[in-house]
Design an enzyme around this catalytic site. Structure first.
Site, PDB file in Angstrom:
ATOM      1  CE1 TYR A   1      -5.643   6.643  -0.912  1.00  0.00           C
ATOM      2  CE2 TYR A   1      -5.537   7.157   1.431  1.00  0.00           C
ATOM      3  CZ  TYR A   1      -5.563   6.234   0.404  1.00  0.00           C
ATOM      4  OH  TYR A   1      -5.512   4.898   0.701  1.00  0.00           O
TER       5      TYR A   1
ATOM      6  CG  HIS B   1      -4.263  -4.053  -0.686  1.00  0.00           C
ATOM      7  ND1 HIS B   1      -3.477  -3.489  -1.672  1.00  0.00           N
ATOM      8  CD2 HIS B   1      -4.300  -3.148   0.330  1.00  0.00           C
ATOM      9  CE1 HIS B   1      -3.072  -2.296  -1.270  1.00  0.00           C
ATOM     10  NE2 HIS B   1      -3.546  -2.070  -0.069  1.00  0.00           N
TER      11      HIS B   1
ATOM     12  CG  ASP C   1      -2.165   0.919   0.998  1.00  0.00           C
ATOM     13  OD1 ASP C   1      -3.124   0.539   0.314  1.00  0.00           O
ATOM     14  OD2 ASP C   1      -2.101   2.052   1.509  1.00  0.00           O
TER      15      ASP C   1
END
Length: 450
Positions: free
Chosen positions: A372, A428, A235
């Site tokens: 983000y 993930h 990630d």
């Protein structure tokens, strides 16, 4: 004149060859944003928070022990909120996939009311984190809390970096397995909460992107006295690891990544599409089609748009509702793993809840989402992320990962691939879902780097 024809043809062929070899990189340099030099980037030392470097120094040591203890009032408040949770109105009957509209509301209701409210024991998991050992130090004005398990001569280490919506809890079984593997005896283990995540403090000014975080992590390792280290990451941690390789590759033994999306580039696009179609195997071609499925990309990136544009707005809602926070995180664990399997067959419910607790008891769900925003706020982060990685890398590809790149794109991005393992199951959250497979790859990589 005609006698010169072969020479002109040879010169033309040679020029065409040069254009094919160097032209794509030239086009990329003209079109894509250029990264700053490491010396002028956000990765250089800066005071990103209010803490002083000597706040955690004890008798000259670089860090001091930290014991995690959440106040009883925080847990009582959580219990009260869980008991008062109001399910959404107007329930819907789903004909097939109950997760197709987002989180499965019935699953969340049972998890919140039956498990979290009645059966979950935070003190048990708090004790487990303390048993591994926690310490704290200050880097770049940020209070960094971590596992720092010293082993061997204490000069080499493996740095474990999580991402969102993961936490250091994601590595708890993985760390135990690492400690029990003789091949890793000479490597200390460092597993920090990323700045702004969980028990580490958050930046208090704008601009703290993956490049800045990479600089902080490298200065953390330097402060702890580790001269050489491997970074294992998924990630956001993977992007931070790659940025570290750009900023200062000298202390890096290598990177072991289990998340490594590679977007197509303008200059290489046509040539790479040709290679994928005619030279890559079917698995690589299928991955390429999956990553280009626009509808699927839209389905899986709604959260990214929200967190990348208005993280504070979402943060207010998630900071006030534990059920809302749980739902926002839970949906990612389901959709970023094998969606055909029930969630409880892939992950332990206590692990999911403990991961949520790391965000809840620290009231830290908003600050990670800001990353983000910082990623797209300027060109720096994406420009650094687009650079080729030249340090040795091991890549662990799990079939249900987000945006898995084709082999051709991987070879363009990573210039020194030592190990590339394609697994048949998993997604993930590899360290939590299949720590045994991830460890096998890490151990093999370590052996190849001896």
């Amino acid at each position: 004149m005609f006698g010169l024809g072969p020479y002109f043809l040879a010169a033309g062929a040679f020029s065409l060859l040069l254009a094919c070899v160097y032209g794509p990189d030239i086009i990329d340099d003209l079109i894509l944003p250029r990264p700053p030099s490491p010396e002028t980037s956000s990765g250089q030392h800066r005071q990103w928070g209010p803490h002083k470097d000597d706040d955690c120094s004890v008798d000259g040591e670089a860090s001091r022990p930290y014991k995690l203890h959440v106040e009883d009032e925080v847990l009582a408040d959580l219990q009260d909120r869980l008991l008062r949770w109001r399910p959404p109105g107007a329930p819907m009957e789903h004909s097939n996939n109950s997760w197709s509209y987002g989180v499965d509301t019935n699953f969340v209701e049972k998890l919140v009311q039956d498990e979290w409210s009645n059966n979950y024991d935070w003190r048990k998991h708090e004790a487990q984190l303390n048993a591994v050992g926690l310490s704290e130090t200050v880097v770049d004005g940020l209070l960094i809390r971590m596992h720092n398990i010293r082993r061997g001569a204490g000069k080499k280490a493996i740095l474990l970096l999580h991402g969102w919506p993961g936490s250091i809890w994601e590595f708890h079984r993985f760390i135990e397995m690492m400690q029990n593997h003789k091949a890793l005896d000479e490597y200390s283990i460092v597993c920090p909460c990323l700045p702004g995540y969980g028990f580490s403090s958050a930046p208090t000014i704008e601009g703290y992107n993956i490049v800045a975080m990479a600089g902080t992590m490298q200065r953390l390792m330097e402060k702890l006295g580790y001269q050489r280290y491997i970074i294992q990451a998924g990630d956001w941690g993977s992007f931070v690891a790659q940025a570290a390789a750009y900023l200062n590759p000298s202390p890096l033994i290598g990177l072991h990544l289990n998340f490594f999306p590679v977007p197509p580039s303008p200059g290489h696009f046509l040539m790479e599409e040709f290679k994928i179609r005619y030279y890559d195997d079917k698995d690589s071609q299928d991955r390429n089609l999956k990553s280009r499925d626009f509808a699927e990309v839209l389905m899986q990136t709604g959260y990214m748009h929200q967190q990348g544009t208005k993280p504070e707005t979402l943060g207010i809602a998630l900071s006030d509702s534990p059920a809302g926070l749980c739902a926002w995180i839970l949906e990612k664990f389901q959709s970023w793993s094998d969606p055909s399997l029930p969630l409880e067959e892939k992950f332990n419910k206590e692990d999911i809840l403990t991961n949520c607790m790391v965000y809840w008891v620290t009231n830290s769900i908003t600050s990670p989402m800001r990353l983000y925003k910082e990623q797209i706020r300027t060109n720096e982060a994406n420009a650094v992320s687009s650079q080729k990685v030249k340090v040795p890398v091991a890549l662990s590809l799990f079939p249900h990962e987000l945006f898995p790149p084709a082999d051709t794109l991987i070879r363009r991005k990573f210039q020194n691939i030592v190990l590339f393992r394609k697994h048949k199951k998993g997604g993930h959250f590899a360290a939590l879902e299949h720590p045994d497979l991830l460890l096998e790859d890490l151990v093999e990589f370590v052996g190849l780097q001896q």
